[in-house]
Design a protein around this motif. Structure first.
Motif, PDB file in Angstrom:
ATOM      1  N   ASP A 152     -42.370  -6.563 -34.934  1.00 27.32           N
ATOM      2  CA  ASP A 152     -43.251  -5.127 -35.590  1.00 27.32           C
ATOM      3  C   ASP A 152     -44.405  -6.716 -36.150  1.00 27.32           C
ATOM      4  O   ASP A 152     -45.535  -6.747 -36.366  1.00 27.32           O
ATOM      5  CB  ASP A 152     -42.778  -4.624 -36.967  1.00 27.32           C
ATOM      6  N   LEU A 153     -43.691  -7.468 -36.876  1.00 27.87           N
ATOM      7  CA  LEU A 153     -44.057  -8.759 -37.573  1.00 27.87           C
ATOM      8  C   LEU A 153     -45.169  -9.061 -36.693  1.00 27.87           C
ATOM      9  O   LEU A 153     -45.907  -9.656 -37.106  1.00 27.87           O
ATOM     10  CB  LEU A 153     -43.081  -9.318 -38.556  1.00 27.87           C
ATOM     11  N   LYS A 154     -44.006  -9.699 -35.369  1.00 25.11           N
ATOM     12  CA  LYS A 154     -44.963 -10.643 -34.176  1.00 25.11           C
ATOM     13  C   LYS A 154     -45.594  -9.981 -33.632  1.00 25.11           C
ATOM     14  O   LYS A 154     -46.940 -11.042 -33.285  1.00 25.11           O
ATOM     15  CB  LYS A 154     -43.356 -11.239 -33.448  1.00 25.11           C
ATOM     16  N   SER A 155     -45.524  -9.287 -33.129  1.00 32.29           N
ATOM     17  CA  SER A 155     -46.716  -8.153 -32.863  1.00 32.29           C
ATOM     18  C   SER A 155     -47.866  -7.659 -33.878  1.00 32.29           C
ATOM     19  O   SER A 155     -49.191  -7.847 -33.855  1.00 32.29           O
ATOM     20  CB  SER A 155     -45.635  -6.543 -32.421  1.00 32.29           C
ATOM     21  N   ALA A 156     -47.673  -7.790 -34.494  1.00 32.76           N
ATOM     22  CA  ALA A 156     -48.448  -7.591 -35.987  1.00 32.76           C
ATOM     23  C   ALA A 156     -49.631  -8.790 -36.243  1.00 32.76           C
ATOM     24  O   ALA A 156     -50.739  -8.718 -35.981  1.00 32.76           O
ATOM     25  CB  ALA A 156     -48.649  -6.999 -37.297  1.00 32.76           C
ATOM     26  N   GLU A 157     -48.836 -10.410 -35.747  1.00 35.67           N
ATOM     27  CA  GLU A 157     -49.801 -11.576 -36.085  1.00 35.67           C
ATOM     28  C   GLU A 157     -50.149 -11.497 -34.766  1.00 35.67           C
ATOM     29  O   GLU A 157     -51.602 -11.861 -35.339  1.00 35.67           O
ATOM     30  CB  GLU A 157     -48.158 -11.928 -36.445  1.00 35.67           C
ATOM     31  N   LYS A 158     -50.061 -10.967 -33.648  1.00 37.87           N
ATOM     32  CA  LYS A 158     -50.861 -11.493 -32.570  1.00 37.87           C
ATOM     33  C   LYS A 158     -52.306 -10.685 -32.764  1.00 37.87           C
ATOM     34  O   LYS A 158     -53.129 -11.303 -32.092  1.00 37.87           O
ATOM     35  CB  LYS A 158     -49.874 -10.666 -31.034  1.00 37.87           C
ATOM     36  N   ASP A 159     -51.761  -9.387 -33.535  1.00 35.78           N
ATOM     37  CA  ASP A 159     -53.337  -8.203 -33.299  1.00 35.78           C
ATOM     38  C   ASP A 159     -54.354  -9.215 -33.803  1.00 35.78           C
ATOM     39  O   ASP A 159     -55.285  -8.794 -33.621  1.00 35.78           O
ATOM     40  CB  ASP A 159     -52.786  -7.051 -33.508  1.00 35.78           C
ATOM     41  N   MET A 160     -53.216  -9.199 -35.140  1.00 33.21           N
ATOM     42  CA  MET A 160     -54.575 -10.492 -36.133  1.00 33.21           C
ATOM     43  C   MET A 160     -55.539 -10.898 -35.887  1.00 33.21           C
ATOM     44  O   MET A 160     -56.688 -11.365 -35.799  1.00 33.21           O
ATOM     45  CB  MET A 160     -53.611 -10.117 -37.600  1.00 33.21           C
ATOM     46  N   GLN A 161     -54.474 -11.861 -35.215  1.00 34.39           N
ATOM     47  CA  GLN A 161     -55.045 -13.235 -34.212  1.00 34.39           C
ATOM     48  C   GLN A 161     -55.673 -12.809 -33.463  1.00 34.39           C
ATOM     49  O   GLN A 161     -57.657 -13.325 -33.647  1.00 34.39           O
ATOM     50  CB  GLN A 161     -54.564 -13.751 -33.728  1.00 34.39           C
TER      51      GLN A 161
END
Length: 185
Positions: A152-161
């Motif tokens: 979830d964290l990796k996905s959230a970081e990618k989405d925010m980027q």
């Protein structure tokens, strides 16, 4: 849970883009535009008030703004506020109305204005990157508390980027439009 967090940060980025657009509108581009007065405040009975809330602003011709205060005693205060602003135009006060004559832009002044709008754009991008940083820190905090998984964290970081990149592109598009407007005059 993640979608609401995305919306919060997305809304903040959108607001930043709107602020940059408003700053661009306040940069005079050689033709009279009432939005250049938006940031200028007048002391109205002890409260800083935008000119548009104490006077009628009209444009009788493409190079002139006419400001007609609703309260005649404000004429001097409006004139003083314009003189102390960064507008760079001397107001002509006839006692009833104030006229602002916008001169043709020189090449040097165009370059100054372009530098100014680029600075506004860069400040907007910095604000957007700060929003991304805050979002990623919040997601990492959730991960630390075991509220979200590593994936979830990796996905959230990618989405925010991705959201950050899109927002920066929007600012670049606004900047390109404003630069073209300044060069056309």
């Amino acid at each position: 849970m993640m979608k609401e967090a995305y919306k919060e940060y997305s809304d903040k980025m959108q607001k930043t883009i709107e602020v940059v657009g408003n700053e661009f509108a306040g940069v005079r581009a050689g033709r009279a535009n009432a939005s250049v007065l938006a940031r200028i405040m007048v002391d109205y009975y002890g409260a800083p008030t935008p000119i548009s809330q104490v006077a009628t602003v009209s444009s009788p011709d493409p190079r002139t703004l006419m400001i007609q205060p609703w309260d005649g005693s404000l004429t001097k205060a409006i004139e003083k506020a314009i003189l102390t602003s960064d507008l760079g135009i001397n107001p002509q006060n006839d006692g009833k109305v104030i006229r602002l004559a916008f001169p043709q832009l020189t090449e040097e002044r165009r370059k100054d204005l372009i530098r100014q709008v680029r600075k506004y754009a860069e400040n907007g991008k910095v604000a957007i990157r700060n929003i991304r940083r805050d979002a990623v820190e919040a997601f990492k905090e959730q991960k630390k508390k075991s509220e979200i998984t590593e994936d979830d964290l990796k996905s959230a970081e990618k989405d925010m980027q991705d959201l950050t990149d899109k927002s920066c592109k929007d600012i670049d598009a606004l900047l390109a439009k404003k630069e073209n407007e300044l060069m056309e005059l």
